[in-house]
Design an enzyme around this catalytic site. Sequence first.
Site, PDB file in Angstrom:
ATOM      1  N   GLY A  32       0.850  -1.205   0.000  1.00 15.51           N
ATOM      2  CA  GLY A  32       0.000   0.000   0.000  1.00 15.51           C
ATOM      3  C   GLY A  32       0.872   1.236   0.000  1.00 15.51           C
ATOM      4  O   GLY A  32       2.093   1.161   0.194  1.00 15.51           O
ATOM      5  N   GLY A  35       2.124   5.697   4.293  1.00 17.60           N
ATOM      6  CA  GLY A  35       1.123   6.311   5.168  1.00 17.60           C
ATOM      7  C   GLY A  35      -0.245   5.650   5.094  1.00 17.60           C
ATOM      8  O   GLY A  35      -1.191   6.087   5.750  1.00 17.60           O
ATOM      9  N   SER A  36      -0.353   4.561   4.328  1.00 19.97           N
ATOM     10  CA  SER A  36      -1.665   3.908   4.201  1.00 19.97           C
ATOM     11  C   SER A  36      -2.051   3.180   5.489  1.00 19.97           C
ATOM     12  O   SER A  36      -3.244   3.013   5.785  1.00 19.97           O
ATOM     13  CB  SER A  36      -1.676   2.932   3.013  1.00 19.97           C
ATOM     14  OG  SER A  36      -0.673   1.953   3.167  1.00 19.97           O
ATOM     15  N   LYS A  38       0.177   0.318   6.658  1.00 19.41           N
ATOM     16  CA  LYS A  38       0.786  -1.027   6.620  1.00 19.41           C
ATOM     17  C   LYS A  38       1.450  -1.371   7.960  1.00 19.41           C
ATOM     18  O   LYS A  38       1.157  -2.407   8.562  1.00 19.41           O
ATOM     19  CB  LYS A  38       1.864  -1.122   5.502  1.00 19.41           C
ATOM     20  CG  LYS A  38       1.361  -0.794   4.116  1.00 19.41           C
ATOM     21  CD  LYS A  38       2.476  -0.934   3.092  1.00 19.41           C
ATOM     22  CE  LYS A  38       3.626   0.035   3.241  1.00 19.41           C
ATOM     23  NZ  LYS A  38       3.274   1.463   3.074  1.00 19.41           N
ATOM     24  N   SER A  39       2.349  -0.506   8.427  1.00 21.85           N
ATOM     25  CA  SER A  39       3.112  -0.818   9.647  1.00 21.85           C
ATOM     26  C   SER A  39       2.193  -0.833  10.861  1.00 21.85           C
ATOM     27  O   SER A  39       2.363  -1.673  11.752  1.00 21.85           O
ATOM     28  CB  SER A  39       4.205   0.220   9.898  1.00 21.85           C
ATOM     29  OG  SER A  39       4.845   0.554   8.707  1.00 21.85           O
ATOM     30  N   SER A 106       5.829  -1.786  -2.253  1.00 17.37           N
ATOM     31  CA  SER A 106       5.765  -2.801  -3.328  1.00 17.37           C
ATOM     32  C   SER A 106       4.729  -2.433  -4.389  1.00 17.37           C
ATOM     33  O   SER A 106       3.713  -3.118  -4.528  1.00 17.37           O
ATOM     34  CB  SER A 106       5.510  -4.194  -2.752  1.00 17.37           C
ATOM     35  OG  SER A 106       4.544  -4.208  -1.739  1.00 17.37           O
TER      36      SER A 106
HETATM   37  N1  LIG Z   1       9.864   8.133  -3.414  1.00 16.04           N
HETATM   38  C1  LIG Z   1       9.320   7.406  -2.434  1.00 16.04           C
HETATM   39  N2  LIG Z   1       8.219   6.665  -2.656  1.00 16.04           N
HETATM   40  C2  LIG Z   1       7.691   5.914  -1.651  1.00 16.04           C
HETATM   41  N3  LIG Z   1       8.208   5.855  -0.392  1.00 16.04           N
HETATM   42  C3  LIG Z   1       9.323   6.590  -0.133  1.00 16.04           C
HETATM   43  C4  LIG Z   1       9.912   7.377  -1.130  1.00 16.04           C
HETATM   44  N4  LIG Z   1      11.015   7.989  -0.594  1.00 16.04           N
HETATM   45  C5  LIG Z   1      11.108   7.599   0.670  1.00 16.04           C
HETATM   46  N5  LIG Z   1      10.084   6.754   0.970  1.00 16.04           N
HETATM   47  C6  LIG Z   1       9.973   6.087   2.277  1.00 16.04           C
HETATM   48  O1  LIG Z   1      10.433   4.760   2.072  1.00 16.04           O
HETATM   49  C7  LIG Z   1       9.443   3.815   2.432  1.00 16.04           C
HETATM   50  C8  LIG Z   1       9.128   2.893   1.246  1.00 16.04           C
HETATM   51  O2  LIG Z   1      10.127   1.963   1.087  1.00 16.04           O
HETATM   52  P1  LIG Z   1       9.799   0.547   0.472  1.00 16.04           P
HETATM   53  O3  LIG Z   1      11.057  -0.244   0.560  1.00 16.04           O
HETATM   54  O4  LIG Z   1       8.585   0.011   1.138  1.00 16.04           O
HETATM   55  O5  LIG Z   1       9.436   0.942  -1.027  1.00 16.04           O
HETATM   56  S1  LIG Z   1       9.310  -0.009  -2.314  1.00 16.04           S
HETATM   57  O6  LIG Z   1       8.556  -1.194  -1.884  1.00 16.04           O
HETATM   58  O7  LIG Z   1      10.652  -0.341  -2.779  1.00 16.04           O
HETATM   59  O8  LIG Z   1       8.571   0.781  -3.322  1.00 16.04           O
HETATM   60  C9  LIG Z   1       8.193   4.568   2.794  1.00 16.04           C
HETATM   61  O9  LIG Z   1       7.832   3.999   4.039  1.00 16.04           O
HETATM   62  P2  LIG Z   1       6.321   3.758   4.464  1.00 16.04           P
HETATM   63  O10 LIG Z   1       5.807   5.148   4.733  1.00 16.04           O
HETATM   64  O11 LIG Z   1       6.430   2.925   5.713  1.00 16.04           O
HETATM   65  O12 LIG Z   1       5.588   3.051   3.370  1.00 16.04           O
HETATM   66  C10 LIG Z   1       8.599   6.017   2.881  1.00 16.04           C
HETATM   67  O13 LIG Z   1       8.718   6.388   4.216  1.00 16.04           O
HETATM   68  N1  LIG Z   2      -7.755   2.391  10.217  1.00 14.05           N
HETATM   69  C1  LIG Z   2      -6.451   2.679  10.215  1.00 14.05           C
HETATM   70  N2  LIG Z   2      -5.557   1.708   9.912  1.00 14.05           N
HETATM   71  C2  LIG Z   2      -4.233   1.980   9.909  1.00 14.05           C
HETATM   72  N3  LIG Z   2      -3.694   3.204  10.168  1.00 14.05           N
HETATM   73  C3  LIG Z   2      -4.544   4.206  10.456  1.00 14.05           C
HETATM   74  C4  LIG Z   2      -5.960   3.989  10.480  1.00 14.05           C
HETATM   75  N4  LIG Z   2      -6.556   5.153  10.799  1.00 14.05           N
HETATM   76  C5  LIG Z   2      -5.575   6.062  10.953  1.00 14.05           C
HETATM   77  N5  LIG Z   2      -4.353   5.506  10.783  1.00 14.05           N
HETATM   78  C6  LIG Z   2      -3.076   6.219  10.931  1.00 14.05           C
HETATM   79  O1  LIG Z   2      -2.428   6.258   9.657  1.00 14.05           O
HETATM   80  C7  LIG Z   2      -1.025   6.260   9.842  1.00 14.05           C
HETATM   81  C8  LIG Z   2      -0.426   5.129   9.033  1.00 14.05           C
HETATM   82  O2  LIG Z   2       0.978   5.166   9.157  1.00 14.05           O
HETATM   83  P1  LIG Z   2       1.885   3.895   8.922  1.00 14.05           P
HETATM   84  O3  LIG Z   2       1.303   2.697   9.616  1.00 14.05           O
HETATM   85  O4  LIG Z   2       3.289   4.283   9.284  1.00 14.05           O
HETATM   86  O5  LIG Z   2       1.734   3.684   7.342  1.00 14.05           O
HETATM   87  P2  LIG Z   2       2.682   2.909   6.340  1.00 14.05           P
HETATM   88  O6  LIG Z   2       3.423   1.858   7.130  1.00 14.05           O
HETATM   89  O7  LIG Z   2       1.759   2.329   5.320  1.00 14.05           O
HETATM   90  O8  LIG Z   2       3.592   3.959   5.771  1.00 14.05           O
HETATM   91  C9  LIG Z   2      -0.762   6.123  11.338  1.00 14.05           C
HETATM   92  O9  LIG Z   2      -0.528   7.390  11.892  1.00 14.05           O
HETATM   93  C10 LIG Z   2      -2.081   5.539  11.852  1.00 14.05           C
HETATM   94  O10 LIG Z   2      -2.330   5.884  13.198  1.00 14.05           O
END
Ligand SMILES: Nc1ncnc2c1ncn2[C@@H]1O[C@H](COP(=O)(O)OS(=O)(=O)O)[C@@H](OP(=O)(O)O)[C@H]1O
Ligand SMILES: Nc1ncnc2c1ncn2[C@@H]1O[C@H](COP(=O)(O)OP(=O)(O)O)[C@@H](O)[C@H]1O
Length: 200
Positions: A32, A35-36, A38-39, A106
């Site tokens: 996803g 910020g979706s 996932k973690s 991904s």
């Molecule tokens: N350009 C760009 N696009 C998307 N994400 C970015 C980018 N630059 C840095 N980040 C940060 O790196 C995290 C994504 O890394 P991934 O290894 O999951 O990415 S990928 O699967 O190779 O596309 C992603 O972490 P998450 O927020 O936990 O998803 C971001 O914090």
């Molecule tokens: N229903 C929900 N499920 C997951 N995260 C949510 C939801 N509602 C709000 N959030 C917020 O969205 C943010 C998601 O961040 P994070 O888990 O770091 O996303 P990702 O790992 O996809 O980058 C967190 O601040 C979390 O508290």
Amino acid sequence: MKRNIIPHDYQVSITDRRKSNNHNSFLLWFTGLSGSGKSTVANVVEQKLYQKGIKTYALDGDNIRKGINKDLTFAPEDRTENIRRIAEIANLMVNAGLVTIAAFVSPYKKDRENIRSIVKDVNFVEIYINTSVEECERRDVKGLYKKARAGEIKNMTGISAPYEAPEQPDIEIKTEEESVDAAAQRILDYITPKLKLNNE
Ligand SMILES: Nc1ncnc2c1ncn2[C@@H]1O[C@H](COP(=O)(O)OS(=O)(=O)O)[C@@H](OP(=O)(O)O)[C@H]1O
Ligand SMILES: Nc1ncnc2c1ncn2[C@@H]1O[C@H](COP(=O)(O)OP(=O)(O)O)[C@@H](O)[C@H]1O
């Protein structure tokens, strides 16, 4: 290229490891936008599994992109290599008997299909954390969307790089409609039968 690599036949098998853990092992793959959620969801799922005595390990950006994959960028070919290496590591962990959890953007379908072929279909659970880019940008947990809009980050998924949504994920979570706890519970309900050992 002929590499003359002949695997050694180790006597302790994946079946033995699963038996000694008293549960099956497989990969939970979260995909996803940044910020979706996932973690956040993966973390709750892992905690609940841990409390039940299930052996788990979570792979995420911090332990991968700062370590083994620190040479990789966010260009498409580097993302493909990022996901390929993570899939190989995840496969070792599944073979070690762990319920392995991976949370990565991904964004490419072909890369996710490659994970499925590396770990085998039966060991792969694809979880699509479906949150609109508008909502991810509103959350902007790490300030990356703001930077992307300002042109400070190139190839930002959802803004200036594509995200190819799964068409038939095993589980789809719409975080704008479902709470973290409800999502985690739905994932646990889905995997509970898969945890049971079968007579291999
Ligand atoms: N350009 C760009 N696009 C998307 N994400 C970015 C980018 N630059 C840095 N980040 C940060 O790196 C995290 C994504 O890394 P991934 O290894 O999951 O990415 S990928 O699967 O190779 O596309 C992603 O972490 P998450 O927020 O936990 O998803 C971001 O914090
Ligand atoms: N229903 C929900 N499920 C997951 N995260 C949510 C939801 N509602 C709000 N959030 C917020 O969205 C943010 C998601 O961040 P994070 O888990 O770091 O996303 P990702 O790992 O996809 O980058 C967190 O601040 C979390 O508290």
